[in-house]
Design a protein around this motif. Structure first.
Motif, mmCIF file in Angstrom:
data_model
loop_
_atom_site.group_PDB
_atom_site.id
_atom_site.type_symbol
_atom_site.label_atom_id
_atom_site.label_comp_id
_atom_site.label_asym_id
_atom_site.label_seq_id
_atom_site.Cartn_x
_atom_site.Cartn_y
_atom_site.Cartn_z
ATOM 1 N N ILE A 53 21.165 24.725 25.104
ATOM 2 C CA ILE A 53 22.318 25.394 24.494
ATOM 3 C C ILE A 53 23.606 24.826 25.093
ATOM 4 O O ILE A 53 24.548 24.486 24.368
ATOM 5 C CB ILE A 53 22.245 26.922 24.705
ATOM 6 C CG1 ILE A 53 20.996 27.515 24.047
ATOM 7 C CG2 ILE A 53 23.519 27.600 24.198
ATOM 8 C CD1 ILE A 53 20.909 27.374 22.553
ATOM 9 N N VAL A 54 23.654 24.706 26.405
ATOM 10 C CA VAL A 54 24.825 24.144 27.079
ATOM 11 C C VAL A 54 25.076 22.711 26.601
ATOM 12 O O VAL A 54 26.214 22.333 26.302
ATOM 13 C CB VAL A 54 24.663 24.197 28.615
ATOM 14 C CG1 VAL A 54 25.801 23.466 29.306
ATOM 15 C CG2 VAL A 54 24.567 25.637 29.100
ATOM 16 N N TYR A 55 24.017 21.928 26.509
ATOM 17 C CA TYR A 55 24.145 20.545 26.053
ATOM 18 C C TYR A 55 24.720 20.491 24.628
ATOM 19 O O TYR A 55 25.675 19.751 24.361
ATOM 20 C CB TYR A 55 22.794 19.831 26.099
ATOM 21 C CG TYR A 55 22.886 18.407 25.639
ATOM 22 C CD1 TYR A 55 23.235 17.396 26.527
ATOM 23 C CD2 TYR A 55 22.658 18.066 24.317
ATOM 24 C CE1 TYR A 55 23.357 16.081 26.104
ATOM 25 C CE2 TYR A 55 22.772 16.758 23.878
ATOM 26 C CZ TYR A 55 23.121 15.774 24.771
ATOM 27 O OH TYR A 55 23.250 14.471 24.339
ATOM 28 N N LEU A 56 24.145 21.257 23.725
ATOM 29 C CA LEU A 56 24.618 21.240 22.344
ATOM 30 C C LEU A 56 26.062 21.720 22.241
ATOM 31 O O LEU A 56 26.857 21.155 21.490
ATOM 32 C CB LEU A 56 23.708 22.091 21.456
ATOM 33 C CG LEU A 56 22.306 21.551 21.225
ATOM 34 C CD1 LEU A 56 21.473 22.564 20.456
ATOM 35 C CD2 LEU A 56 22.338 20.211 20.520
ATOM 36 N N ARG A 57 26.417 22.753 23.001
ATOM 37 C CA ARG A 57 27.789 23.285 22.948
ATOM 38 C C ARG A 57 28.800 22.300 23.510
ATOM 39 O O ARG A 57 29.968 22.336 23.129
ATOM 40 C CB ARG A 57 27.872 24.602 23.707
ATOM 41 C CG ARG A 57 27.097 25.715 23.012
ATOM 42 C CD ARG A 57 27.560 27.097 23.394
ATOM 43 N NE ARG A 57 28.949 27.267 23.010
ATOM 44 C CZ ARG A 57 29.888 27.694 23.853
ATOM 45 N NH1 ARG A 57 29.597 27.993 25.095
ATOM 46 N NH2 ARG A 57 31.127 27.838 23.442
ATOM 47 N N SER A 58 28.373 21.424 24.406
ATOM 48 C CA SER A 58 29.324 20.493 25.010
ATOM 49 C C SER A 58 29.297 19.096 24.392
ATOM 50 O O SER A 58 30.298 18.388 24.447
ATOM 51 C CB SER A 58 29.068 20.389 26.513
ATOM 52 O OG SER A 58 27.800 19.844 26.764
ATOM 53 N N GLN A 59 28.191 18.712 23.799
ATOM 54 C CA GLN A 59 28.046 17.336 23.322
ATOM 55 C C GLN A 59 28.039 17.188 21.800
ATOM 56 O O GLN A 59 28.091 16.080 21.296
ATOM 57 C CB GLN A 59 26.751 16.725 23.880
ATOM 58 C CG GLN A 59 26.663 16.766 25.390
ATOM 59 C CD GLN A 59 27.809 16.049 26.060
ATOM 60 O OE1 GLN A 59 28.065 14.883 25.778
ATOM 61 N NE2 GLN A 59 28.509 16.738 26.947
ATOM 62 N N ARG A 60 27.938 18.298 21.093
ATOM 63 C CA ARG A 60 27.858 18.225 19.628
ATOM 64 C C ARG A 60 28.975 19.047 18.978
ATOM 65 O O ARG A 60 28.794 20.208 18.617
ATOM 66 C CB ARG A 60 26.488 18.733 19.148
ATOM 67 C CG ARG A 60 25.313 17.871 19.539
ATOM 68 C CD ARG A 60 25.329 16.508 18.838
ATOM 69 N NE ARG A 60 25.433 16.612 17.393
ATOM 70 C CZ ARG A 60 24.397 16.656 16.569
ATOM 71 N NH1 ARG A 60 23.166 16.599 17.048
ATOM 72 N NH2 ARG A 60 24.591 16.758 15.271
ATOM 73 N N PRO A 61 30.158 18.465 18.819
ATOM 74 C CA PRO A 61 31.278 19.194 18.224
ATOM 75 C C PRO A 61 31.115 19.462 16.729
ATOM 76 O O PRO A 61 31.965 20.100 16.124
ATOM 77 C CB PRO A 61 32.473 18.266 18.491
ATOM 78 C CG PRO A 61 31.876 16.909 18.600
ATOM 79 C CD PRO A 61 30.513 17.107 19.216
ATOM 80 N N ASP A 62 30.013 19.002 16.165
ATOM 81 C CA ASP A 62 29.740 19.252 14.752
ATOM 82 C C ASP A 62 28.812 20.452 14.546
ATOM 83 O O ASP A 62 28.484 20.796 13.418
ATOM 84 C CB ASP A 62 29.113 18.012 14.113
ATOM 85 C CG ASP A 62 27.802 17.597 14.764
ATOM 86 O OD1 ASP A 62 27.684 17.720 16.009
ATOM 87 O OD2 ASP A 62 26.895 17.153 14.045
ATOM 88 N N LEU A 63 28.394 21.088 15.650
ATOM 89 C CA LEU A 63 27.457 22.205 15.565
ATOM 90 C C LEU A 63 28.054 23.480 16.153
ATOM 91 O O LEU A 63 28.702 23.441 17.188
ATOM 92 C CB LEU A 63 26.168 21.890 16.337
ATOM 93 C CG LEU A 63 25.359 20.684 15.891
ATOM 94 C CD1 LEU A 63 24.169 20.487 16.824
ATOM 95 C CD2 LEU A 63 24.903 20.825 14.453
#
Length: 82
Positions: free
Chosen positions: A10-20
């Motif tokens: 979750i932390v990874y997606l919130r920080s690395q995927r600005p399209d999600l």
């Protein structure tokens, strides 16, 4: 119940995927929601820093890291009458 390191995803997606848009519903062990939509906010964290996070970091930053929402937020987010 042990959930391992799933919270780091979750932390990874919130920080690395600005399209999600990524958030976790605060119910049972949590329910992660990921949608293809520009988020209102992201986490300013490098991918390498995520690997070094500890469970203590999660405890101290649970709300911010997980973008934690109440369980009924699901209905509001998806425009469903509850």
């Amino acid at each position: 119940m042990w959930n391992g390191d799933v919270w780091r995803t979750i932390v990874y997606l919130r920080s690395q995927r600005p399209d999600l848009t990524v958030f976790v519903l605060d119910c049972d062990q949590g329910l992660g929601i990921v949608t293809k939509k520009k988020p209102a906010d992201t986490l300013p964290m490098e991918a390498t820093a995520i690997k070094n996070l500890t469970y203590a970091d999660l405890v101290d930053n649970r709300q911010a890291f997980l973008n934690l929402k109440p369980a009924n937020y699901f209905f509001d987010f998806f425009g469903i009458a509850s």
